[in-house]
Scaffold this motif. Sequence first.
Motif, PDB file in Angstrom:
ATOM      1  N   PHE A 140       0.802  -1.226   0.000  1.00 25.53           N
ATOM      2  CA  PHE A 140       0.000   0.000   0.000  1.00 25.53           C
ATOM      3  C   PHE A 140       0.836   1.277   0.000  1.00 25.53           C
ATOM      4  N   GLY A 141       2.043   1.199  -0.543  1.00 25.42           N
ATOM      5  CA  GLY A 141       2.865   2.388  -0.630  1.00 25.42           C
ATOM      6  C   GLY A 141       3.099   2.879  -2.046  1.00 25.42           C
ATOM      7  N   ALA A 142       2.460   2.250  -3.031  1.00 27.02           N
ATOM      8  CA  ALA A 142       2.681   2.608  -4.433  1.00 27.02           C
ATOM      9  C   ALA A 142       1.844   3.824  -4.825  1.00 27.02           C
ATOM     10  N   PRO A 143       2.356   4.683  -5.712  1.00 29.11           N
ATOM     11  CA  PRO A 143       1.572   5.823  -6.185  1.00 29.11           C
ATOM     12  C   PRO A 143       0.511   5.405  -7.204  1.00 29.11           C
ATOM     13  N   TYR A 144       0.656   4.240  -7.789  1.00 26.00           N
ATOM     14  CA  TYR A 144      -0.247   3.751  -8.828  1.00 26.00           C
ATOM     15  C   TYR A 144      -1.116   2.636  -8.253  1.00 26.00           C
ATOM     16  N   ARG A 145      -2.427   2.889  -8.156  1.00 25.21           N
ATOM     17  CA  ARG A 145      -3.368   1.910  -7.624  1.00 25.21           C
ATOM     18  C   ARG A 145      -2.845   1.266  -6.332  1.00 25.21           C
ATOM     19  N   PRO A 146      -2.630   2.074  -5.294  1.00 27.55           N
ATOM     20  CA  PRO A 146      -1.972   1.585  -4.073  1.00 27.55           C
ATOM     21  C   PRO A 146      -2.682   0.406  -3.418  1.00 27.55           C
ATOM     22  N   LEU A 147      -4.015   0.390  -3.447  1.00 27.38           N
ATOM     23  CA  LEU A 147      -4.729  -0.715  -2.811  1.00 27.38           C
ATOM     24  C   LEU A 147      -4.466  -2.024  -3.525  1.00 27.38           C
ATOM     25  N   TRP A 148      -4.610  -2.023  -4.848  1.00 27.31           N
ATOM     26  CA  TRP A 148      -4.506  -3.276  -5.599  1.00 27.31           C
ATOM     27  C   TRP A 148      -3.065  -3.751  -5.709  1.00 27.31           C
ATOM     28  N   LEU A 149      -2.122  -2.819  -5.871  1.00 31.92           N
ATOM     29  CA  LEU A 149      -0.716  -3.218  -5.839  1.00 31.92           C
ATOM     30  C   LEU A 149      -0.322  -3.656  -4.432  1.00 31.92           C
ATOM     31  N   GLY A 150      -0.935  -3.029  -3.416  1.00 33.81           N
ATOM     32  CA  GLY A 150      -0.658  -3.422  -2.042  1.00 33.81           C
ATOM     33  C   GLY A 150      -1.097  -4.845  -1.749  1.00 33.81           C
ATOM     34  N   LEU A 151      -2.225  -5.250  -2.318  1.00 33.27           N
ATOM     35  CA  LEU A 151      -2.668  -6.640  -2.151  1.00 33.27           C
ATOM     36  C   LEU A 151      -1.668  -7.606  -2.776  1.00 33.27           C
ATOM     37  N   GLY A 152      -1.118  -7.226  -3.918  1.00 32.45           N
ATOM     38  CA  GLY A 152      -0.102  -8.076  -4.542  1.00 32.45           C
ATOM     39  C   GLY A 152       1.158  -8.172  -3.699  1.00 32.45           C
ATOM     40  N   ALA A 153       1.579  -7.034  -3.125  1.00 30.25           N
ATOM     41  CA  ALA A 153       2.753  -7.054  -2.259  1.00 30.25           C
ATOM     42  C   ALA A 153       2.516  -7.891  -1.015  1.00 30.25           C
ATOM     43  N   ALA A 154       1.315  -7.795  -0.454  1.00 28.40           N
ATOM     44  CA  ALA A 154       0.978  -8.597   0.720  1.00 28.40           C
ATOM     45  C   ALA A 154       0.997 -10.087   0.383  1.00 28.40           C
ATOM     46  N   ALA A 155       0.454 -10.446  -0.790  1.00 31.63           N
ATOM     47  CA  ALA A 155       0.472 -11.843  -1.215  1.00 31.63           C
ATOM     48  C   ALA A 155       1.906 -12.330  -1.404  1.00 31.63           C
ATOM     49  N   ALA A 156       2.747 -11.496  -2.002  1.00 28.04           N
ATOM     50  CA  ALA A 156       4.148 -11.865  -2.192  1.00 28.04           C
ATOM     51  C   ALA A 156       4.854 -12.052  -0.860  1.00 28.04           C
ATOM     52  N   ASP A 157       4.569 -11.186   0.104  1.00 28.07           N
ATOM     53  CA  ASP A 157       5.183 -11.317   1.430  1.00 28.07           C
ATOM     54  C   ASP A 157       4.778 -12.630   2.098  1.00 28.07           C
TER      55      ASP A 157
ATOM     56  N   PRO B 219      -6.436 -15.382  -2.480  1.00 27.17           N
ATOM     57  CA  PRO B 219      -7.427 -14.345  -2.786  1.00 27.17           C
ATOM     58  C   PRO B 219      -6.802 -12.957  -2.928  1.00 27.17           C
ATOM     59  N   LEU B 220      -5.733 -12.685  -2.179  1.00 22.06           N
ATOM     60  CA  LEU B 220      -5.053 -11.401  -2.345  1.00 22.06           C
ATOM     61  C   LEU B 220      -4.485 -11.271  -3.751  1.00 22.06           C
ATOM     62  N   ALA B 221      -3.873 -12.343  -4.250  1.00 23.06           N
ATOM     63  CA  ALA B 221      -3.317 -12.324  -5.600  1.00 23.06           C
ATOM     64  C   ALA B 221      -4.416 -12.187  -6.650  1.00 23.06           C
ATOM     65  N   LEU B 222      -5.545 -12.847  -6.413  1.00 20.74           N
ATOM     66  CA  LEU B 222      -6.660 -12.773  -7.363  1.00 20.74           C
ATOM     67  C   LEU B 222      -7.195 -11.346  -7.467  1.00 20.74           C
ATOM     68  N   PHE B 223      -7.436 -10.703  -6.331  1.00 24.59           N
ATOM     69  CA  PHE B 223      -7.951  -9.333  -6.354  1.00 24.59           C
ATOM     70  C   PHE B 223      -6.883  -8.363  -6.853  1.00 24.59           C
ATOM     71  N   HIS B 224      -5.635  -8.650  -6.581  1.00 23.20           N
ATOM     72  CA  HIS B 224      -4.549  -7.819  -7.102  1.00 23.20           C
ATOM     73  C   HIS B 224      -4.554  -7.828  -8.624  1.00 23.20           C
ATOM     74  N   GLY B 225      -4.661  -9.018  -9.208  1.00 19.62           N
ATOM     75  CA  GLY B 225      -4.673  -9.105 -10.658  1.00 19.62           C
ATOM     76  C   GLY B 225      -5.875  -8.422 -11.274  1.00 19.62           C
ATOM     77  N   ALA B 226      -7.039  -8.603 -10.662  1.00 21.40           N
ATOM     78  CA  ALA B 226      -8.259  -7.996 -11.202  1.00 21.40           C
ATOM     79  C   ALA B 226      -8.258  -6.482 -11.052  1.00 21.40           C
ATOM     80  N   GLY B 227      -7.666  -5.975  -9.969  1.00 22.31           N
ATOM     81  CA  GLY B 227      -7.707  -4.548  -9.711  1.00 22.31           C
ATOM     82  C   GLY B 227      -6.600  -3.757 -10.355  1.00 22.31           C
ATOM     83  N   SER B 228      -5.456  -4.372 -10.589  1.00 18.11           N
ATOM     84  CA  SER B 228      -4.314  -3.632 -11.122  1.00 18.11           C
ATOM     85  C   SER B 228      -4.102  -3.852 -12.609  1.00 18.11           C
TER      86      SER B 228
END
Length: 228
Positions: A89-106, A138-147
């Motif tokens: 959730f620190g990205a300037p571009y779609r912070p929520l959806w990229l943040g979900l991807g980062a959380a899934a990666a972590d 599910p975090l990765a799924l919503f990340h892909g759909a949102g970003s």
Amino acid sequence: MTTVALTGSPLWYASRAGGTLALILLTATVVLGIASGGRSAPRRIGRFEIALLHRNLSLLTLVFLAAHVVTVVLDPFVHLGWAVAVVPFGAPYRPLWLGLGAAAADLLLAVLVTSVLRPRLGVRRWKAVHWLAYAAWPLALFHGAGSGTDTRLPLQLWLYAACLACVVTAVWWRLAKAGPGRVAGRLAAAVTASAVPVVLTAFLAAGPLQPGWSHRAATAALLIGGGR
């Protein structure tokens, strides 16, 4: 706005391909883990073979995840830094959806590290962390759909639907094969498996499937990045 920004650079295509393949492999890993656990484990296939396949799918998931992260960061379109890949959730571009991807990666990295340290952690602690892989899906799924700017494409929507159907089917299969006991856990699994499709459908209808949704997000990123 340049033509490359409109059509997508080679790095953009590489990042989407890497992310899509990582999602497919993660889905296969989760489905195998759910469907082969407990009393639902197949009897004609040895547990060693299942564990080996599960491990190889997990490693392939991490390989394509790494390719996805590297190409996203190297793509100059939105100027993302390396910290975005691990700090949610620190990205300037779609912070929520990229943040979900980062959380899934972590979460997946935590599973990898604990798997390496499994002899020292013990089976019980390792299993407790290993469950994080199911939360990452599910975090990765919503990340892909949102970003993803290609979410509206029919092929991409069918891919998300197939991944979702596979995991939900595996959950219900596991619940059907489960023995007595652990009612609270089984109820939570059933509610979650039923809620994810509803939430994803509502999000897609209100967000990415709306005309101009992706363009508005891309325009905001261009303004932040200096008007590219």
